[in-house]
Write an enzyme that holds these catalytic residues in place. Structure first.
Site, PDB file in Angstrom:
ATOM      1  N   CYS A 196     -86.583 -12.735  13.163  1.00  0.00           N
ATOM      2  CA  CYS A 196     -87.652 -13.366  12.315  1.00  0.00           C
ATOM      3  C   CYS A 196     -88.606 -12.414  11.674  1.00  0.00           C
ATOM      4  O   CYS A 196     -87.958 -11.640  10.690  1.00  0.00           O
ATOM      5  CB  CYS A 196     -88.259 -14.248  13.094  1.00  0.00           C
ATOM      6  N   HIS A 245     -83.416 -17.655  14.946  1.00  0.00           N
ATOM      7  CA  HIS A 245     -83.587 -17.490  16.388  1.00  0.00           C
ATOM      8  C   HIS A 245     -82.415 -17.567  17.515  1.00  0.00           C
ATOM      9  O   HIS A 245     -82.238 -18.845  17.761  1.00  0.00           O
ATOM     10  CB  HIS A 245     -84.991 -18.540  17.013  1.00  0.00           C
ATOM     11  N   GLU A 296     -82.568 -16.917  20.387  1.00  0.00           N
ATOM     12  CA  GLU A 296     -83.205 -17.360  21.519  1.00  0.00           C
ATOM     13  C   GLU A 296     -83.745 -18.848  21.732  1.00  0.00           C
ATOM     14  O   GLU A 296     -84.341 -19.108  22.602  1.00  0.00           O
ATOM     15  CB  GLU A 296     -84.394 -16.390  21.809  1.00  0.00           C
TER      16      GLU A 296
END
Length: 356
Positions: free
Chosen positions: A245, A328, A330
């Site tokens: 990001c 993302h 994660e």
């Protein structure tokens, strides 16, 4: 029940009902399309400086669960169609209203969030204020800027998080507003993670004995973080590096690229990302209002693009032993399509895939 207003910088006024903190707040109004995960949204430091609007009509139905927090609440306001006053979930600890009151965040409900979303899609993100009285002068709303937010959300000092099981590698995570699940994904792959403030000089990272560097997500305009960009420039090519990001954007700037502000950004858990040179399209979670300009990429090769607007979603830097992504991997509460990128990072550091 109390009357509240959402006042936009263009003079539009939307009347609704206030909940959460009894306060006025100004921020950049953005929308997110996630159907679940409002707890993670409210505790994502990448939303610093922004008033967040949920497009899903009912929010708060499973309450607030502190174990699911991704960080400290940094939003400046919360806009929903309807909030649930009586959540039902065996993990629920308390209500959304209480959470907003305790964090000092004003909320407003009872608005036509579909109409507001269409307005932002057509006009672009704009500043707004949640208040109990419509101001006569809108200059404070129009003049608001999201600045200095990385310094607001980064950790005050470094911390060490042990690996789960046998330790295989040491990772330095530079915190620009890091979500906690980045640490967890590395821990379960056998990594000891040391989280460093954004102000940490590159020399300290290089002297720490770490096997690799992760650059976290974070809020705001990447171009204003000149110190962070200079430190990344010193790190590139020295150790395996993985950026997510804001970390993706800062790396591109450190490598000579450019970023630009998007009309309304990508925020939600259903963004399609196409792998160039491959056959896969992944569903990803995203939260960003800036993007790397593909034509400006230097020292790297574009690997992923957004299937909707073809904006840059990932870059490989093979000569610098680094790669970055805009989305993302994660993501919690999901999707999990791209968690394999953590395994790729482990491989770059010379480790085995401990978790797939």
């Amino acid at each position: 029940m109390r009357k509240a207003y959402l006042v936009l910088a263009d003079g539009s006024v939307y009347e609704g009902t206030g909940f959460g903190a009894e306060a006025s707040s100004t921020g950049e109004l953005v929308f997110t399309t996630g159907m679940v995960g409002y707890i993670e949204t409210l505790t994502d430091p990448s939303y610093a400086g922004q008033i967040v609007m949920q497009t899903f009509p009912l929010i708060g139905n499973y309450g607030v669960i502190e174990q699911d927090f991704e960080g400290e609440c940094a939003v400046r306001g919360y806009v929903v169609r309807e909030w649930c006053e009586a959540p039902s979930n065996f993990r629920s600890q308390y209500t959304l209203d209480r959470f907003l009151r305790e964090t000092g965040v004003p909320g407003i409900c009872g608005l036509d969030t579909r109409a507001l979303t269409r307005k932002i899609r057509e006009c672009g993100v704009m500043n707004a204020m949640i208040c109990d009285r419509v101001p006569d002068d809108l200059s404070a709303i129009r003049d608001y800027r999201v600045t200095g937010v990385v310094n607001e959300v980064t950790c005050p000092e470094k911390s060490v998080h042990p690996a789960l099981g046998e330790m295989k590698k040491k990772v330095a995570l530079i915190d620009y507003g890091a979500k906690r699940n980045i640490v967890r994904e590395l821990q379960k792959r056998g990594c000891e993670v040391t989280v460093y403030p954004a102000s940490t000089p590159a020399e300290e990272i290089l002297a720490s004995g770490c096997d690799g560097v992760m650059l976290s997500n974070g809020p705001g305009d990447p171009g204003e973080n000149t110190y962070c960009i200079a430190q990344i420039e010193k790190l590139l090519g020295k150790l395996p590096l993985f950026g997510i990001c804001l970390g993706h954007q800062l790396t591109a700037l450190a490598a000579g690229g450019r970023t630009e502000k998007m009309k309304y950004g990508h925020r939600g858990a259903n963004q399609p990302v196409k792998e160039l040179g491959g056959t896969r399209t992944y569903i990803t979670s995203q939260n960003h209002g800036y993007a790397v300009v593909s034509a400006s990429i230097r020292k790297g090769v574009e690997r992923f693009v957004n299937a909707n607007d073809l904006s840059c979603e990932g870059i490989d830097y093979p000569e610098l032993n680094a790669f970055t992504v805009q989305f993302h991997p994660e993501a919690c509460s999901g999707p999990r399509d791209t968690s394999f990128l953590f395994d790729r990072f482990i491989s770059m550091m010379g480790g085995e895939h401990a978790c797939r």
